[in-house]
Design a protein around this motif. Structure first.
Motif, mmCIF file in Angstrom:
data_model
loop_
_atom_site.group_PDB
_atom_site.id
_atom_site.type_symbol
_atom_site.label_atom_id
_atom_site.label_comp_id
_atom_site.label_asym_id
_atom_site.label_seq_id
_atom_site.Cartn_x
_atom_site.Cartn_y
_atom_site.Cartn_z
ATOM 1 N N VAL A 82 0.374 -1.284 -0.114
ATOM 2 C CA VAL A 82 0.051 0.331 0.244
ATOM 3 C C VAL A 82 0.757 1.472 -0.003
ATOM 4 C CG1 VAL A 82 -1.877 1.570 1.522
ATOM 5 C CG2 VAL A 82 -2.273 -1.375 0.874
ATOM 6 N N ALA A 119 -5.644 -12.027 0.107
ATOM 7 C CA ALA A 119 -5.718 -10.345 -0.424
ATOM 8 C C ALA A 119 -6.327 -11.185 -1.977
ATOM 9 C CB ALA A 119 -4.377 -10.156 -0.760
ATOM 10 N N GLY A 122 -10.175 -10.176 -1.502
ATOM 11 C CA GLY A 122 -10.713 -8.876 -1.158
ATOM 12 C C GLY A 122 -12.135 -9.256 -0.118
ATOM 13 N N GLU A 123 -12.532 -8.025 0.129
ATOM 14 C CA GLU A 123 -13.929 -8.693 0.923
ATOM 15 C C GLU A 123 -15.140 -9.736 0.263
ATOM 16 O OE1 GLU A 123 -13.908 -7.105 3.259
ATOM 17 O OE2 GLU A 123 -12.567 -5.377 3.826
ATOM 18 N N ARG A 136 -11.571 -9.585 -6.183
ATOM 19 C CA ARG A 136 -11.026 -7.883 -5.398
ATOM 20 C C ARG A 136 -10.294 -7.619 -4.722
ATOM 21 N NH1 ARG A 136 -17.318 -9.946 -5.815
ATOM 22 N NH2 ARG A 136 -17.001 -9.370 -3.100
ATOM 23 N N PRO A 137 -8.785 -7.803 -4.937
ATOM 24 C CA PRO A 137 -8.523 -7.560 -4.045
ATOM 25 C C PRO A 137 -8.169 -6.035 -3.915
ATOM 26 C CG PRO A 137 -6.928 -7.881 -6.113
ATOM 27 C CD PRO A 137 -8.932 -8.361 -6.686
ATOM 28 N N VAL A 138 -7.587 -5.761 -2.611
ATOM 29 C CA VAL A 138 -7.732 -4.478 -1.964
ATOM 30 C C VAL A 138 -6.864 -3.786 -1.923
ATOM 31 C CG1 VAL A 138 -10.681 -4.775 -1.394
ATOM 32 C CG2 VAL A 138 -8.793 -5.014 0.308
ATOM 33 N N SER A 139 -5.674 -4.545 -2.529
ATOM 34 C CA SER A 139 -4.265 -4.189 -2.322
ATOM 35 C C SER A 139 -3.459 -3.892 -3.742
ATOM 36 C CB SER A 139 -3.810 -5.299 -1.127
ATOM 37 O OG SER A 139 -2.991 -6.224 -0.974
ATOM 38 N N GLY A 267 -5.524 -1.377 3.413
ATOM 39 C CA GLY A 267 -5.730 -1.609 2.858
ATOM 40 C C GLY A 267 -5.575 -3.542 3.002
ATOM 41 N N GLU A 268 -5.637 -3.837 4.581
ATOM 42 C CA GLU A 268 -5.830 -5.205 5.291
ATOM 43 C C GLU A 268 -7.637 -5.101 5.267
ATOM 44 O OE1 GLU A 268 -4.274 -5.009 8.750
ATOM 45 O OE2 GLU A 268 -2.830 -5.540 7.519
ATOM 46 N N GLN A 269 -8.023 -6.275 5.127
ATOM 47 C CA GLN A 269 -9.220 -7.206 4.917
ATOM 48 C C GLN A 269 -10.200 -6.860 6.601
ATOM 49 O OE1 GLN A 269 -7.839 -9.642 1.802
ATOM 50 N NE2 GLN A 269 -9.781 -10.608 2.583
ATOM 51 N N SER A 272 -11.246 -12.766 6.471
ATOM 52 C CA SER A 272 -10.733 -14.167 5.354
ATOM 53 C C SER A 272 -10.922 -15.333 5.998
ATOM 54 C CB SER A 272 -9.216 -13.013 4.650
ATOM 55 O OG SER A 272 -8.598 -14.366 3.730
#
Length: 314
Positions: A82, A119, A122-123, A136-139, A267-269, A272
């Motif tokens: 990030v 990762a 994603g969510e 759907r990665p968020v990082s 950047g962390e879910q 998971s």
């Protein structure tokens, strides 16, 4: 067969080297030692100190012509990705392309890729997430691992290079580096053994799927032995929140130290957890070490490491 393990002197990589050695294979470890350590390696493993982004790494593959590459070397810290997305992409995308081009030229038969089962999704919409869950990665780290899987699909279609992408849950265990690699278990274990306070980022309610390092190494060996091509989750299917994890580690360490909390990191879910049922079906893999046993073994490792300087000075 000859097997090249990138990141072979690291936490997971050294366990992968051990698994292939036990199965009777010749093993070469490629590692730049930025976080890996020579002491992690069995003396029978040949270590080549090179960076996966370098011409020298490609040259090693062309000269040694391994039948299989287990690709574990990576920038694996979500928070750093990030903060510095370009560095993450340089190591995880360009570094991998350097290896894949060399593998194509050298006639490598199979690549076993260490991807991410947390990762990359994603969510999540469902828990635990199966392999067909939307990615759907968020990082940037998750993006780079997803890119690696897409490149593997391309090299399979274009050149016939076989591959398995192992989507790991949160891996922990002996040899994990609490300084050079992401890993809350290693960080907490080292600090608890040393009698130092621990900090949880956020409220501690965030959950992860924790899988034991040697179990992941066994998955690499099985992925080599089976004919399956594609992505496979390597996890337990069990959610554990960070507060529960800390309590388990504190119990294993015999510590009554209180934990403090700090603001969460970007950047962390929140949650998971991945479904390992396909791994059982196509690889014959399922986890056999429960979390309490794995935490106990991890604490024992860090306790033994803490005693080493005293023995050396005596």
């Amino acid at each position: 067969m000859k097997v090249l393990v990138t990141g072979g002197a690291g936490f997971i990589g050294s366990h992968v080297c051990d698994a292939f050695l036990r199965a009777g294979h010749e093993v070469i470890a490629l590692d730049n030692l930025s976080s890996g350590k020579r002491e992690n390696l069995d003396p029978r493993v040949r270590l080549s100190v090179r960076d996966i982004r370098s011409p020298e790494a490609a040259e090693l593959i062309r000269n040694e012509r391994p039948q299989v590459i287990c690709h574990l070397a990576a920038q694996m810290d979500v928070r750093r990705s990030v903060e510095d997305p370009r560095f993450d992409a340089d190591a995880n995308i360009l570094g991998m392309l350097n290896l894949l081009e060399a593998a194509r030229i050298a006639g490598v038969k199979k690549v076993i890729f260490s991807s991410t089962g947390g990762a990359i999704y994603g969510e999540q919409d469902v828990f635990p997430a199966p392999e067909n869950h939307a990615t759907r990665p968020v990082s940037p780290y998750g993006v780079s691992k997803a890119s690696g899987e897409l490149y593997l699909g391309y090299y399979k279609a274009q050149y016939g290079l076989q591959y398995v992408a192992l989507r790991y849950a949160n891996v922990y265990g002996p040899r994990q580096n609490p300084h050079g690699e992401a890993g809350v278990v290693a960080i907490f274990a080292q600090r608890l053994v040393a009698g130092q306070p621990c900090t949880i980022f956020g409220d501690g309610g965030q959950t992860r799927d924790f899988v034991f390092g040697p179990e992941v190494a066994r998955a690499n060996l099985l992925a080599f032995e089976k004919d399956y091509v594609g992505a496979v989750n390597i996890g337990t299917g069990i959610e554990t929140d960070i507060n529960q994890l800390y309590a388990g580690l504190a119990e294993a360490a015999g510590s009554k130290a209180q934990v403090t909390h700090a603001p969460g990191k970007p950047g962390e879910q929140r949650r998971s957890c991945i479904d390992p049922s396909l791994a059982k079906k196509v690889l014959g893999w399922e986890p056999s070490v429960g979390l309490s046993e794995g935490l106990r073994k991890t604490v024992e490792f860090f306790r033994s490491k803490a005693r080493e300087p005293a023995r050396a000075s005596g």
